[in-house]
Write a protein that holds these residues in place. Structure first.
Motif, short mmCIF file in Angstrom:
data_model
loop_
_atom_site.label_atom_id
_atom_site.label_comp_id
_atom_site.label_asym_id
_atom_site.label_seq_id
_atom_site.Cartn_x
_atom_site.Cartn_y
_atom_site.Cartn_z
N UNK B 136 39.51 59.79 35.15
CA UNK B 136 40.11 60.96 34.55
C UNK B 136 41.46 61.26 35.19
N UNK B 137 41.53 61.09 36.50
CA UNK B 137 42.79 61.37 37.19
C UNK B 137 43.89 60.42 36.72
N UNK B 138 43.51 59.16 36.46
CA UNK B 138 44.49 58.18 36.00
C UNK B 138 44.74 58.28 34.50
N UNK B 139 43.99 59.13 33.83
CA UNK B 139 44.08 59.30 32.37
C UNK B 139 43.90 58.00 31.63
N UNK B 140 42.88 57.24 32.01
CA UNK B 140 42.70 55.93 31.38
C UNK B 140 41.32 55.81 30.72
N UNK B 141 40.75 56.94 30.32
CA UNK B 141 39.40 56.90 29.76
C UNK B 141 39.26 55.89 28.63
N UNK B 142 40.29 55.81 27.77
CA UNK B 142 40.17 54.94 26.60
C UNK B 142 40.33 53.47 26.96
N UNK B 143 41.00 53.20 28.08
CA UNK B 143 41.39 51.81 28.33
C UNK B 143 40.64 51.18 29.49
N UNK B 144 39.70 51.91 30.05
CA UNK B 144 39.12 51.47 31.32
C UNK B 144 38.35 50.15 31.18
N UNK B 145 37.91 49.82 29.97
CA UNK B 145 37.18 48.56 29.81
C UNK B 145 38.07 47.42 29.31
N UNK B 146 39.35 47.69 29.19
CA UNK B 146 40.30 46.63 28.81
C UNK B 146 40.72 45.88 30.07
N UNK B 147 41.06 44.59 29.93
CA UNK B 147 41.57 43.89 31.11
C UNK B 147 42.87 44.52 31.60
N UNK B 148 43.06 44.49 32.89
CA UNK B 148 44.19 45.18 33.49
C UNK B 148 45.53 44.57 33.06
N UNK B 149 45.50 43.29 32.64
CA UNK B 149 46.77 42.67 32.23
C UNK B 149 47.36 43.33 31.00
N UNK B 150 46.53 44.06 30.25
CA UNK B 150 47.06 44.72 29.06
C UNK B 150 47.65 46.08 29.39
N UNK B 151 47.55 46.52 30.65
CA UNK B 151 48.05 47.84 31.03
C UNK B 151 49.57 47.83 31.16
N UNK B 152 50.16 48.97 30.88
CA UNK B 152 51.59 49.13 31.19
C UNK B 152 51.71 49.32 32.70
#
Lengths: 266, 425
Positions: B136-152
């Motif tokens: 929640x602090x990182x505001x990544x609830x929607x993306x937490x199960x995506x591989x990290x390489x797809x993160x900005x």
């Protein structure tokens, strides 16, 4: 050093998770996924079987049927793959994880150790295939011999861990070691009785081959798994266990000694 | 009680060059503490630093690039060991030095949170308990199960920050990491720091954001070339630091000034719209030195908004002059002219200027907002042909307790009719 070892014990769960991550990450995005753990040794085995039964039938041991010879080789190739891939990966582990070591308070030895355990998992995944081959070829197995298998695996684990610790920490200082190691391992493959039985090597070469600790490992695997009849080579295993544990401690000592320089050089 | 105690800590690094870091395998094994290192192949990052940080304090370390700030932080974090001296830290340390170090790009944010948390010393159960909070602090609830390489890169850093700060350490080390998120995220980070302080935790902040240091820190340390230059009240330390930075800038500029070719510049009439730095003129008259003085006569480069400033010019005429004008200009950091005047504009009639002298331009009240300002000084003919024109060669810094905006601050006050009650002005 004892303090560091205790620390390491506290990081068991981390090692476990990193091994799991390693396996997960390796096959992410590949079509066959974890099947590669099975396919890789199978392909390797087919190549050797083809070469030694079709291309150079004379090179194969006279006493063994072609199918039996494949089985014999498989008993050696499986542990060798674990040994060599672990060392090659360990050599790279600290450099690849340099960011971690330089920027995070993190027990660096975890990285090479993870390489070795990831290799162990692959090795274990190869065992069912080996079993399937034994069943398919109706090769005789002495069940009472199999109780010795965990000790052989333990010996190899300790030996590989020790060497991995040495190789990984030294590679940080001498990057050439990575390239040297690849060649040494190729040489090692041939001076270990994997694709030939030890007894078939020329008499003058046998003492030299016996200096190689991996020879004893591979021979133990072959005796426990392949050679019919009750296993009697356990004194060799016990000595090997002592040597392997010693190698592990020496490896850990070297690593611990170089630890402070790793954060600066990695 | 002190959480961090640093006593006479030195850190020597070997220089990297063509030289191998270890000469032989033998020396590699024999290496350890106390080995003799040749000074010509070493670099002293810290040269005997001592300080203490009390429990529950927020402590700022400032200094220029290469002053040893990050090395100090690494020593406190335990990542590197001091070459000599003693250092003790009480309690669990979490270092926000490299966010997301050790994230594996191929696996999901969820798995990375667990592994990263364990690397930072948490148990699996502790991470599971804090997992929702971290995400929640990182505001990544929607993306937490995506591989990290797809993160900005922002998402990556936020997740790294969130894991590190949720380790809930006794001592938090922060190295210039607040620049990772948008405004909202930065605010929540600052809230988190404030929360840390309330709970009596110690925060050590290494940053170039002096504003942050003066706002957050109880104490500040200024490191300069591996030594402690100043230690104490943040505002005082920051002022001293800024003065030193300005002085260094001036030194650098005076070197550049000397290299300006006078002949080439002589005929260039100064153009006010051209904001380039430089020096022009025939040098029949010269401005030898410029200083900025407070009301009490002390020179400085840092002034409070509204303060009295005297611009003192030491001048020399190489031959007696009858045609001369002295001028002064004040420019904002982005080159906007805030004010400019000269003796001619103000109607003065030049009569005689010979030999050495001093010209002082007194600003009773420096009515500009906080910021960095560049100063022009000049002596030229009445038709504009310069004797000696110093274009933006001097820098002063204006500080203010009020964060008002714009360029100038006209002297002002507020009044309110009886229906409006307001305090604090």
């Amino acid at each position: 050093m004892l303090h560091s070892l205790r620390q390491l014990l506290r990081h068991r769960a981390l090692v476990q998770s990193l091994v799991a991550r390693e396996l997960k990450a390796r096959y992410r995005g590949s079509v066959l996924g974890v099947m590669w753990s099975f396919v890789n040794p199978l392909l390797l085995l087919s190549i050797y079987t083809f070469v030694f039964t079709k291309v150079m039938p004379g090179a194969r041991s006279a006493g063994l049927e072609p199918s039996q010879f494949s089985l014999f080789m498989f008993c050696g190739i499986l542990p060798w793959t674990w040994f060599s891939s672990s060392l090659l990966e360990a050599a790279n582990a600290l450099i690849a994880g340099g960011n971690l070591i330089r920027k995070v308070l993190f027990p660096a030895e975890v990285l090479p150790i993870v390489s070795v355990f990831a290799g162990l998992v692959h090795f274990c995944l190869g065992l069912p295939i080996l079993a399937a081959f034994f069943l398919y070829l109706r090769a005789p197995v002495t069940p009472s011999d199999l109780v010795w298998l965990p000790l052989v695996v333990f010996d190899q684990l300790m030996l590989t861990l020790g060497l991995a610790l040495i190789v990984s920490s030294l590679t940080v200082h001498f990057r050439d070691l990575r390239d040297l190691l690849a060649n040494l391992l190729t040489l090692g493959f041939f001076i270990t009785p994997i694709i030939y039985p030890l007894a078939q090597a020329p008499a003058w070469a046998q003492p030299l081959l016996n200096l190689n600790p991996v020879t004893h490992l591979v021979v133990s695997y072959q005796e426990v798994l392949f050679v019919p009849g009750p296993y009697a080579g356990w004194p060799r295993l016990v000595v090997l266990a002592a040597v392997s544990v010693l190698v592990f401690f020496v490896g850990y000592f070297v690593f611990d000694r170089l630890r402070e320089t790793l954060a600066e050089e990695a | 009680m002190n959480t961090i105690e640093v006593h006479d800590v030195r850190k020597t690094y070997r220089r990297h060059g063509r030289r191998r870091s270890f000469g032989t395998l033998k020396s590699a094994f024999l290496s350890g503490r106390g080995r003799v290192v040749q000074p010509d192949v070493t670099f002293e990052a810290l040269k005997g630093v001592s300080f203490e940080v009390g429990a529950g304090k927020t402590f700022g370390i400032i200094g220029r690039n290469g002053s040893g700030k990050s090395t100090m932080l690494k020593l406190i974090a335990g990542i590197a060991k001091p070459t000599s001296g003693s250092l003790s830290v009480r309690g669990r340390v979490s270092a926000l030095i490299e966010l997301g170090a050790g994230f594996h790009p191929e696996i999901s944010g969820r798995d990375n949170v667990f592994i990263n948390g364990m690397m930072l010393g948490l148990s699996k159960r502790q991470i599971a308990d804090r997992f929702d909070e971290i995400v929640a602090f990182a505001e990544l609830q929607e993306f937490i199960d995506e591989p990290v390489k797809t993160y900005s890169s922002g998402m990556y850093m936020r997740l790294g920050f969130s894991v590190a700060i949720n380790v809930d350490p006794d001592v938090l080390l922060v190295d210039e990491v607040l620049a990772v998120g948008d405004e909202g995220f930065t605010h929540r980070c600052l809230d988190k720091f404030a929360d840390f302080r309330r709970r009596g935790r110690t925060v050590l902040l290494v940053t170039h954001s002096l504003d942050l240091v003066s706002r957050l820190c109880d104490d500040a340390l200024w490191l300069d070339h591996g030594r402690v230059r100043d230690h104490g009240d943040p505002r005082r330390v920051i002022d001293a630091y800024l003065m030193d930075v300005a002085a260094a800038e001036n030194r650098a500029l005076s070197v550049a000034r000397d290299s300006v070719s006078v002949e080439a510049m002589t005929l260039d009439a100064p153009d006010m719209s051209n904001a380039a730095e430089g020096r022009w003129g025939s040098r029949e008259a010269e401005i030898l030195a410029v200083e900025f003085a407070r009301n009490d006569g002390t020179t400085s480069h840092v002034f409070e908004s509204g303060e009295h400033v005297a611009i003192q010019m030491r001048v020399r005429a190489h031959r007696p002059l009858q045609d001369f004008v002295f001028g002064v200009g004040l420019f904002s950091a982005d080159g906007v002219c805030c004010y400019g005047t000269n003796t001619d504009i103000e109607g003065a009639q030049p009569a005689e200027f010979s030999g050495d002298g001093q010209v002082t331009f007194i600003i009773e009240s420096l009515c500009v907002v906080a910021g960095t300002y560049k100063i022009d000084v000049a002596v030229h003919r009445r038709n504009g042909v310069p004797y000696d024109y110093h274009r933006q060669l001097y820098t002063i810094r204006v500080t203010s307790k009020v964060n008002d905006i714009g360029l100038v601050r006209p002297p002002h006050r507020w009044t309110f009719s009886s229906g409006i009650r307001i305090s604090g002005l």
